[in-house]
Enzyme design. Structure first.
Site, PDB file in Angstrom:
ATOM      1  N   GLU A   1      38.783  40.161  58.230  1.00 42.86           N
ATOM      2  CA  GLU A   1      38.325  39.311  56.925  1.00 42.86           C
ATOM      3  C   GLU A   1      36.975  39.107  57.180  1.00 42.86           C
ATOM      4  O   GLU A   1      36.484  38.647  58.036  1.00 42.86           O
ATOM      5  CB  GLU A   1      39.267  37.950  57.369  1.00 42.86           C
ATOM      6  CG  GLU A   1      38.885  36.891  56.235  1.00 42.86           C
ATOM      7  CD  GLU A   1      39.530  35.598  56.531  1.00 42.86           C
ATOM      8  OE1 GLU A   1      40.144  34.788  55.683  1.00 42.86           O
ATOM      9  OE2 GLU A   1      39.725  35.347  57.593  1.00 42.86           O
TER      10      GLU A   1
ATOM     11  N   GLU B   1      46.512  26.429  58.182  1.00 41.73           N
ATOM     12  CA  GLU B   1      46.029  27.379  57.124  1.00 41.73           C
ATOM     13  C   GLU B   1      44.985  28.290  57.612  1.00 41.73           C
ATOM     14  O   GLU B   1      43.856  27.788  57.525  1.00 41.73           O
ATOM     15  CB  GLU B   1      46.027  26.768  55.840  1.00 41.73           C
ATOM     16  CG  GLU B   1      45.849  27.642  54.648  1.00 41.73           C
ATOM     17  CD  GLU B   1      44.448  27.962  54.305  1.00 41.73           C
ATOM     18  OE1 GLU B   1      44.154  29.116  54.553  1.00 41.73           O
ATOM     19  OE2 GLU B   1      43.840  27.135  53.765  1.00 41.73           O
TER      20      GLU B   1
ATOM     21  N   LYS C   1      37.926  15.476  61.186  1.00 40.58           N
ATOM     22  CA  LYS C   1      36.807  16.137  61.790  1.00 40.58           C
ATOM     23  C   LYS C   1      36.288  16.941  60.592  1.00 40.58           C
ATOM     24  O   LYS C   1      36.874  18.207  60.680  1.00 40.58           O
ATOM     25  CB  LYS C   1      37.028  16.868  62.986  1.00 40.58           C
ATOM     26  CG  LYS C   1      35.525  17.419  63.483  1.00 40.58           C
ATOM     27  CD  LYS C   1      35.487  18.530  64.606  1.00 40.58           C
ATOM     28  CE  LYS C   1      35.687  19.940  63.855  1.00 40.58           C
ATOM     29  NZ  LYS C   1      34.630  20.040  63.243  1.00 40.58           N
TER      30      LYS C   1
ATOM     31  N   CYS D   1      39.849  32.111  51.562  1.00 34.05           N
ATOM     32  CA  CYS D   1      40.720  32.599  52.421  1.00 34.05           C
ATOM     33  C   CYS D   1      41.984  33.300  51.714  1.00 34.05           C
ATOM     34  O   CYS D   1      42.504  34.406  52.203  1.00 34.05           O
ATOM     35  CB  CYS D   1      41.472  31.660  53.229  1.00 34.05           C
ATOM     36  SG  CYS D   1      42.186  30.150  52.468  1.00 34.05           S
TER      37      CYS D   1
END
Length: 479
Positions: free
Chosen positions: A378, A245, A170, A279
């Site tokens: 973040e 992750e 997906k 990231c």
């Protein structure tokens, strides 16, 4: 505009069980460039059933059969690599050079790396009379993000195929065109029916159905920590393996013995790559307080040298991926100003001359307190926080004072000094003096940055179960 309303299941393109269309937006123009279908649990059921059927035979293929298949996939990927780069620029706004030389390139690189590892990988080991076997885990669900779409598909699909797993992908519904192209590549390369399946959709429907499905043996997710929690929660009742992750807030420690202007310039360039949507980006720059004037001047000059605009042209930064992302970044930039950080470049609003598109000004804050929101959350945009420190012990403490632990960076003119500091950092990867990528280095994080590792031979272990067969060779009777 093009329509991609079918899913790739069991080797053919099929219509959704209950069709629902979603527009794909070009973030540089805010115009609709394609439509996809959003799937649901019934589509996931079909894809998982196909993958389970295919696993019976694919898991028994020989090393050479899988090598031949992966070589065919790599050849087809390379043939369409420019097309992949164009799709990535269109769907998520990566500048053309970045899309070609990094984004699309990484898909081929992961295939090449998996091929190299597979050639010599030890799947069996005899210990006395016991055989230790490493066997494919089964049907894998891959839920991949929009920020490095082909990279994240490649680093999951390639090792899983190499060890004999089957899979359902997906891709992000925000940037699905690269995933659809992956399915076309797999089909053209002759991947057996059911080995690779693609169902488009969103997280609450397709993502949740995949992560909770009893027919899925392992789910690998890349995305936000918040979404990762939901994946793990959905997977828990079926006790499947969960590989994740997730987010990061990586520190970049510039030591006193570094070339300060060069280190700062490189740090700014790194965070601004991909419009800050990585990231592992070094979003917290830690620099000696006594050198802060020099740091600020270098950072401001680096920001002013950046070009931003149409990603099909020769620019440094394109847009961020969506209106939702743009709004979040604007809110956090405003929060940094409100909390008293010194704005030395950028700020809120679009860059001058760009009335449309989700463009964000390259933004740098200095004099950032480690407790400020911009130093802890973040942001996932082109925003850098510069934090002063008075001692190296304080720098290490600040670097490790985060819920994340994906990456960390050290800049120093003394390698022994840098190595010593690197050992003290709680992160899955530590990069000294800005080395190039290493496709054999394990990629993954400590703490809330996830669990498990991707890339190279470490990735193979994520898709393997370990079996011990005792008495595999007869134990001679004592005489």
């Amino acid at each position: 505009m093009t329509d991609h309303l079918s899913f790739y299941i069991d080797g053919v393109w099929v219509d959704p069980v209950a069709p629902r269309a979603l527009d794909v937006i070009n973030p540089a123009t805010e115009q609709v460039v394609a439509r996809i279908s959003l799937g649901g649990a019934a589509d996931v059921d079909r894809a998982v059933e196909a993958a389970r059927r295919a696993f019976v035979s694919f898991s028994r293929t020989s090393r050479q059969e899988r090598l031949d298949l992966m070589e065919a996939i790599l050849a087809e990927y390379v043939r369409r690599q420019d097309e992949m780069a164009q799709a990535i620029t269109t769907e998520m706004g990566a500048p053309a050079a970045l899309a070609r030389n990094a984004q699309a390139f990484m898909g081929a690189a992961h295939l090449s790396t998996a091929i190299a590892v597979l050639k010599d990988y030890e799947f069996e080991e005899l210990r006395g009379s016991t055989l230790i076997s490493r066997e494919p885990i089964g049907v894998c669900a891959f839920i991949t993000p929009w920020n490095w779409p082909s990279n994240q598909i490649g680093c999951k699909v390639a090792p899983a195929l190499a060890v004999g797993c089957t899979m359902v992908l997906k891709p992000s519904e925000v940037a699905p065109l690269s995933g659809i192209l992956w399915a076309e590549i797999m089909d053209a390369a002759g991947v057996p029916a059911g080995v690779f399946n693609l169902v488009n959709g969103d997280g609450p429907d397709v993502g949740a159905a995949l992560s909770s499905h009893p027919g899925v043996d392992m789910v690998s997710f890349t995305g936000s920590t918040r979404a990762g929690v939901e994946v793990a929660r959905n997977a828990a009742p079926t006790i499947k393996r969960v590989h994740q992750e997730l987010g990061g807030k990586s520190a970049n420690i510039i030591l006193e013995d570094a070339d300060i202007p060069a280190a700062v310039t490189a740090g700014v360039a790194h965070i601004m790559t991909n419009s800050g949507q990585s990231c592992n980006a070094p979003t917290r720059m830690l620099a000696p307080r006594a050198r802060m004037d020099e740091v600020k001047a270098a950072a401001r000059a680096a920001a002013e040298s950046l070009t931003i605009g149409d990603p099909t042209r020769d620019v440094t930064l394109g847009p961020v991926v969506s209106a939702v992302q743009w709004d979040k970044i604007q809110t956090l930039i405003a929060k940094g100003i409100e909390e008293g950080a010194t704005l030395i470049a950028g700020g809120t609003g679009r860059p001058d001359g760009l009335a449309a598109g989700y463009f964000v000004k390259p933004t740098i804050f200095a004099d950032v307190d480690p407790r400020m929101t911009i130093a802890r959350e973040e942001i996932f945009g082109p925003v850098l926080s510069i934090i002063p420190y008075d001692s190296e012990d304080e720098a290490v403490e600040i670097a490790n004072d985060t819920v994340y632990g994906l990456a960390a960076y050290v800049q120093s003119g003394d390698m022994d000094h840098a190595r010593d500091l690197a050992r003290r950092l709680r992160a899955g990867q530590v990069l000294i003096n800005n080395p190039g990528p290493d496709l054999m280095a394990p990629f993954g994080g400590f703490k809330q940055s996830g669990n498990g590792r991707e890339w190279g031979d470490h990735a193979f272990a994520e898709f393997l179960e370990v079996k011990a067969t005792l008495g595999y060779t007869p134990v001679q009777e004592a005489t």
